[in-house]
Design a protein around this motif. Sequence first.
Motif, short mmCIF file in Angstrom:
data_model
loop_
_atom_site.label_atom_id
_atom_site.label_comp_id
_atom_site.label_asym_id
_atom_site.label_seq_id
_atom_site.Cartn_x
_atom_site.Cartn_y
_atom_site.Cartn_z
N ASP A 154 6.52 7.26 6.13
CA ASP A 154 5.59 8.25 5.58
C ASP A 154 5.08 7.93 4.18
OD1 ASP A 154 7.65 9.09 3.84
OD2 ASP A 154 6.75 11.08 3.80
N ASP A 155 5.46 6.76 3.61
CA ASP A 155 5.04 6.59 2.21
C ASP A 155 4.58 5.19 1.81
OD1 ASP A 155 4.57 7.92 -0.26
OD2 ASP A 155 6.41 7.09 -1.09
N LEU A 156 5.29 4.15 2.25
CA LEU A 156 4.96 2.81 1.74
C LEU A 156 4.81 1.81 2.89
CD1 LEU A 156 7.59 2.65 -1.18
CD2 LEU A 156 5.18 3.32 -1.34
N ALA A 157 3.75 1.03 2.85
CA ALA A 157 3.51 0.04 3.91
C ALA A 157 3.13 -1.30 3.28
CB ALA A 157 2.39 0.52 4.83
N TYR A 158 3.66 -2.37 3.83
CA TYR A 158 3.21 -3.71 3.45
C TYR A 158 2.33 -4.25 4.58
CZ TYR A 158 6.97 -3.88 -0.12
OH TYR A 158 7.80 -3.65 -1.18
N PHE A 159 1.28 -4.98 4.20
CA PHE A 159 0.42 -5.63 5.19
C PHE A 159 0.55 -7.14 5.06
CE2 PHE A 159 -3.03 -2.06 4.79
CZ PHE A 159 -2.24 -1.21 5.52
N ARG A 160 0.70 -7.81 6.17
CA ARG A 160 0.71 -9.27 6.16
C ARG A 160 -0.02 -9.79 7.39
NH1 ARG A 160 4.24 -12.68 3.28
NH2 ARG A 160 5.60 -11.57 1.83
N GLU B 83 0.81 -1.22 0.00
CA GLU B 83 0.00 0.00 0.00
C GLU B 83 0.85 1.27 0.00
OE1 GLU B 83 -3.34 -0.06 -0.38
OE2 GLU B 83 -3.05 -2.20 -0.62
N HIS B 84 0.23 2.34 -0.53
CA HIS B 84 0.87 3.66 -0.57
C HIS B 84 0.42 4.40 0.70
CE1 HIS B 84 1.32 7.69 -2.95
NE2 HIS B 84 2.40 7.41 -2.27
N MET B 85 0.99 4.02 1.83
CA MET B 85 0.50 4.53 3.13
C MET B 85 1.64 4.88 4.07
SD MET B 85 -2.65 2.13 4.29
CE MET B 85 -4.02 1.76 3.23
N PHE B 86 1.36 5.88 4.93
CA PHE B 86 2.26 6.11 6.06
C PHE B 86 1.91 5.12 7.17
CE2 PHE B 86 -1.21 9.17 7.37
CZ PHE B 86 -1.54 8.57 8.57
N ILE B 87 2.81 5.01 8.13
CA ILE B 87 2.51 4.26 9.36
C ILE B 87 2.90 5.17 10.53
CG2 ILE B 87 2.89 2.15 10.70
CD1 ILE B 87 4.17 0.94 8.14
#
Length: 622
Positions: free
Chosen positions: A291-297, A250-254
């Motif tokens: 601030d930009d890329l997150a992986y979800f598992r 995903e194109h997300m911050f964490i």
Amino acid sequence: MDIQSVLKGKMDKASLQKLNALKNQDVNAFVARAIELCTPDRVWVGTDADEDAAYCRQLAIDNKEEIPLPTAGHTVHFDGYYDQGRNPEVTKYLVPKGETLDPKLKQLERQQGLSEMEQLQRGAYKGRTMLVRFFCLGPVNSVFAIPCLQITDSAYVVHSEDMLYRKGYEEFKRQSACGPFEFFKFLHCTGEVTERMTCKDHEHNRVYIDYVDNAVYSVNTQYAGNTVGLKKLSLRLAIRKADREGWLAEHMFIMRANGPEGRKTYLCGAYPSACGKTSTAMIPGENIVGDDLAYFRVINGEFRTANVEAGIFGIIQDVTAHSDPVIWNVLHNEGEVIFGNVLVHNGRPYWLGMGEDIPDTGMNHVSTTWTRGMIGPDGEETTPSHKNARYTVRLNNLDNRDPDWDNPAGLPVGGIIYGGRESDTDVPVREAYTWEHGICTMGAMLESETTAATTGAQGVRKWNVMSNMDFLSMSVGKYLRNNLEFAKHLKRPKVFGTNYFLRKDGKYLNGMLDKAVWVKWMELRIHGEAEALDAACGLIPKYDDLQRLFQQVLSMDYTERNYVEQFTIRIPELLAKLDRMEKIYATVADTPKVMKDEMAAQRQRLEALRAAKGDHISPFNL
Ligand code: SPV
Ligand code: MN
């Protein structure tokens, strides 16, 4: 081709040894092919050693891709006038004969694309050094890790990667020891340059994604979003890899939101450009993970995320001492920083919206002797800094980083936020009824309005699925289905929608820091510690909670009038948004049924509320 003799021909003993120590035939083959194609004078291979990173940084300075500034550790990099951002027009997927991607994605027949690319790459490294580096997406030695091979003739590109990603040489070694494995490959050629070391041949800028081979090729560009392989080039490959393997890219911050009594709650957020993404990830008092890329598992039955990166490539415009104190300090103190496309005057960087007077002269992306009012090569008046001017910093240099940001097991996700930019439609914060409601009516219906400053035509709404539209490497429907079905049988995070940009008579209804309150409210909701009102488009905060939180977080009075103005449910506007979305999704061939059902249910709820209470409904009247 005898791979070893190709490698030997261009490398000194040390580089050859570093490469061969990996014992990876696939790596050697890709490097050898790049040598044959791009014909560098020499090839240099880097490991994870600090001295190799230092070598690349110094090389960027020696070859004038970066210019040192008086503050220790600071450099500035300029991109060409026409090379100031990602270039979606020339970014295409290479599709094997007989296959087609969603018509919404730019694509090209694979062989044709590879041949065109080879022509541009042939001899592109003549007179230059080819740099070979290894990095890792996500934490090393972790289920999230994706090893990456970067080849480039730009020391600025690998210097950026040293700051933005984990080192991957040892990761390659570790994984190579267990036989062949999948890794991403990036081959970048700067192409012809001006005396300022910026790209000359904008006409032949290309970014081609060969997903069959997990490779991305880019030429005639230097801008990081087109060249730093591990950033957006990797995201497009990762979305497909995730699809094959059952996870999400995903194109997300964490960020870590800090709840009562030291409770740590992790939130991820997808926001299109200029919708408050980095500033949400950097809210004072909370902690940033990425601030930009997150992986979800799913790990041990839990929904977990990892930051793909180890640094920030952030927009510098509007960074002020008041709005972004942590970044401001990093940008004003000794330490490694690359400024990109700012104005430099007397050795000091300046940018638009910094809250200080900006000099009328200096060096910028337009000229080494820029003056106010200067007309650019396109006939337009130029600005002191570009509106996409950037800073590159390491997470390790930020005081507010979460100490657990590099956890190889990732971090548990409490909530997901989809943040849009709308002057007149959605309330500042709302919570989805369910995962499906959130994915469909918040993520899949994400819109961002263009501002008068950027287009002239104000309020043009741009649809941007999960803020990932530019990076989708499969159909919209399939991507949505993957999101809908991910972690189906587990406790899933709560989903929220935000909109910081409501306006009345042209004036913003919210202050820049109000988002700090919305985050605290979301944190409480995740733990069942705040109530909410059903507003037909989701659940919204109660006045008493906001009044208390504004006092607690910002020491501000939150009046009933503010609440009513901000949280009025605007039914005609919400229905108009649904109209737009139904039209768009009618053009998506594989729209999931759930998406259609959620839109229909939202319409029904809104119409029922309108029938009972009118067009614009005060939250006190819900
Ligand atoms: C974005 O535009 O979403 C960015 C910067 O994060 S870029 O590297 O250009 O993608
Ligand atoms: Mn981004």
